[in-house]
Structures are given as structure tokens and as C-alpha cells.
Enzyme design. Structure first.
Site, short mmCIF file in Angstrom:
data_model
loop_
_atom_site.label_atom_id
_atom_site.label_comp_id
_atom_site.label_asym_id
_atom_site.label_seq_id
_atom_site.Cartn_x
_atom_site.Cartn_y
_atom_site.Cartn_z
N ARG A 119 -61.06 50.62 20.03
CA ARG A 119 -61.78 50.82 21.30
C ARG A 119 -61.52 52.20 21.88
NH1 ARG A 119 -63.20 46.86 18.90
NH2 ARG A 119 -63.94 44.92 19.88
N ARG A 121 -42.58 42.38 40.62
CA ARG A 121 -43.48 43.49 40.29
C ARG A 121 -43.18 44.17 38.95
NH1 ARG A 121 -39.43 44.34 43.26
NH2 ARG A 121 -38.13 46.21 43.13
N LYS A 170 -32.26 46.68 31.56
CA LYS A 170 -33.71 46.83 31.64
C LYS A 170 -34.31 47.46 30.38
CE LYS A 170 -34.52 47.01 36.62
NZ LYS A 170 -35.06 47.82 37.75
N ASN A 208 -36.04 57.79 43.63
CA ASN A 208 -35.22 58.57 44.55
C ASN A 208 -35.49 60.05 44.34
OD1 ASN A 208 -32.79 59.80 42.83
ND2 ASN A 208 -33.27 57.75 42.05
N THR A 255 -33.40 62.22 41.59
CA THR A 255 -33.88 62.16 40.22
C THR A 255 -35.20 62.90 40.07
OG1 THR A 255 -32.79 60.04 39.83
CG2 THR A 255 -34.62 60.60 38.37
N CYS A 304 -45.45 72.88 41.13
CA CYS A 304 -44.49 71.89 40.66
C CYS A 304 -44.21 70.90 41.79
CB CYS A 304 -43.20 72.55 40.16
SG CYS A 304 -42.06 73.10 41.47
N CYS A 339 -43.02 72.31 45.03
CA CYS A 339 -44.01 72.98 45.88
C CYS A 339 -44.55 71.99 46.91
CB CYS A 339 -45.18 73.51 45.04
SG CYS A 339 -44.78 74.85 43.91
N CYS A 397 -37.56 50.52 48.14
CA CYS A 397 -38.19 49.20 48.12
C CYS A 397 -37.24 48.12 48.61
CB CYS A 397 -38.65 48.87 46.71
SG CYS A 397 -39.97 49.92 46.07
N CYS A 439 -41.52 79.07 46.10
CA CYS A 439 -40.87 77.85 45.63
C CYS A 439 -39.55 78.21 44.95
CB CYS A 439 -41.76 77.08 44.66
SG CYS A 439 -40.99 75.61 43.95
#
Length: 255
Positions: free
Chosen positions: A11, A70, A83, A128, A131, A170, A173, A186, A243
Site C-alpha cells: 500500500r 495512553r 518499557k 521534559n 532532554t 532549531c 530558536c 502529565c 540562537c
């Protein structure tokens, strides 16, 4: 590609914008997914189902009950499992032709640099700013396209920073390091479950477009979704000449 691959990806191959050549590019590509939560789960699912050759998935956490609202790679019996291990099992069952590289760690320092350098596209699915900024700096240094996503409450964002292009902005910026942007989590604010699926799927969509050469990625645009009204807004992001991240990197290259 063999007959099974031609059938599995038929497809995509039927689309003139992808075809056999585009699908071969996907098969030869590697994607780095930082974060295996609400965004990383749907993103990784679509990357795997679409036949990305190698998917590196980095996350230091284990599955807990609150994730199952979720984070669609996991099941009730995944609780307590790392995970990336649970995700790798699900993705391998979906498409055994894809190589899954699970990293049960928070990527930083030299490890982050190596993984970004080895990837063809980077998906920031973290939660966060620390990171996000570290991933952005590495993508700037190695000139790698970055697909950034965020979702909190009913608000979602997707942005593409194609750092292979010298004129591209980036992440810094848009959200300067050390700025006054509020950190929302969350665990405190809540998040609408289908929103994470939409944003993560869009991150996969943009990554697949970049890798296959199909369509046009929204480089330097911030796409914002209000899930309460199902309305999208788009904001153009310009490269910041001052920047501290990408302007400094450009100056070093030009010397």
C-alpha cells in the site's frame, strides 16, 4: 525486496510519492526514538509497520498502571517490565523484518551523541525540557533532522527542524535554553489519551516523509492542536541569528 516485503508494504508502494524506491529508502534507514511513552508508542508502531530498517528506542522507565491509559505498546501484564523491552516485543510481533534496538537508559552525553550520529532521523518523544534541549543540541551538531512532539492536557504540538539545511531553525530558536517556559508534566496536569496518539502518529508521518522523500515536511513550522475544539494552528518559526545553539554551530562551521 523479497515477495513478502513487496506484499507487506504494497500500500506504500502503490503511492507514486513512495513507490519501490521510497520503500527501499525506508528499509535502509535508521530512526532514533527518544522516549517510549504516550508519543513514542504510536510513533514507534507506525515506524515499525512502515518498514523502517532499524528503530532505536530509548527510555529508562518501567511500565506502571497509569501508563496504560495512553501508552498503546503496553498491556496489563507489562506492568513492572522495562518499557523498551515490552515495546520491542510488541514491535517485533508486528513486524519481524524490522530491527529494534532497546536502550533502557536516559540518553545523554557521549551515548546520546553516538546514537544521534548513527540515526537518519530523530524523534523527540520525551516529556521534559532538559532532554529536549540535549537532543536538539546533538541534532544540530550532527546535522540530523529532528521531529519534536509534545502533548499535555488537551494541547498538542508537532514541529520539524530539518537541521541538514543551514537555514533551518532549531528547537532552541523556538524555546531558548534557560528561558522561562513552564515545565508541565502529565503526572500533575493530566493528558487526553487520543491526543498523544495523534501527535505521536504525526511525528511518525513526518519522519517517514523525510526518510522516503515523499511530500514536504513542515520544516520550521510549529503545528498546534487544541483537542477540545479539534482545531489546528500553524506558526512559522524563523532561525534565530542569536540562537545559542544553532547560530553558534553555524559560526564554528564557517570559520
Amino acid at each position: 525486496m523479497n515477495d513478502e516485503q513487496l506484499l507487506r508494504y504494497s500500500r506504500h508502494i502503490l503511492l507514486p510519492e513512495i513507490g519501490v524506491e521510497g520503500q527501499e529508502r525506508l528499509r535502509a534507514a535508521g530512526a532514533l526514538v527518544v522516549g517510549a511513552g504516550g508519543l513514542g508508542c504510536p510513533a514507534a508502531l507506525y515506524l515499525a509497520s512502515s518498514g523502517i530498517g532499524r528503530i532505536t528506542l530509548a527510555d529508562p522507565d518501567k511500565v506502571d498502571l497509569t501508563n496504560l491509559q495512553r501508552q498503546i505498546l503496553y498491556r496489563t501484564d507489562s506492568i513492572g517490565v522495562r518499557k523498551v523491552d515490552a515495546a520491542a516485543a510488541t514491535l517485533a510481533a508486528l513486524n519481524p523484518m524490522v530491527e529494534i534496538v532497546p536502550l533502557a537508559e536516559r540518553l545523554e552525553g557521549d551515548a546520546l551523541e553516538r546514537r544521534v550520529a548513527a540515526a537518519d532521523v530523530v524523534l523527540d518523544c520525551s516529556d521534559n525540557f532538559g532532554t529536549r534541549h540535549a537532543v536538539n543540541r546533538a541534532c544540530v551538531r550532527h546535522a540530523k533532522p529532528l521531529v519534536s512532539g509534545a502533548a499535555i492536557r488537551f494541547d498538542g504540538q508537532v514541529a520539524v527542524f530539518d537541521l541538514r539545511k543551514p537555514e533551518a531553525p532549531c528547537y532552541a530558536c523556538l524555546f531558548p535554553e534557560g528561558g522561562e517556559t513552564e515545565e508541565l508534566r502529565c503526572a500533575v496536569m493530566g493528558v487526553f489519551a487520543p491526543l498523544t496518539g495523534m501527535i505521536g502518529a504525526m511525528q511518525a508521518m513526518e519522519a517517514i516523509k523525510i526518510l522516503s522523500g515523499a511530500g514536504e515536511a513542515p520544516n520550521g513550522r510549529l503545528l498546534m492542536l487544541d483537542a477540545r475544539t479539534s482545531e489546528w494552528r500553524s506558526v512559522r518559526v524563523s532561525k534565530d541569528a542569536d540562537c545559542a545553539v544553532c547560530a553558534a554551530a553555524t559560526a564554528q562551521v564557517s570559520r
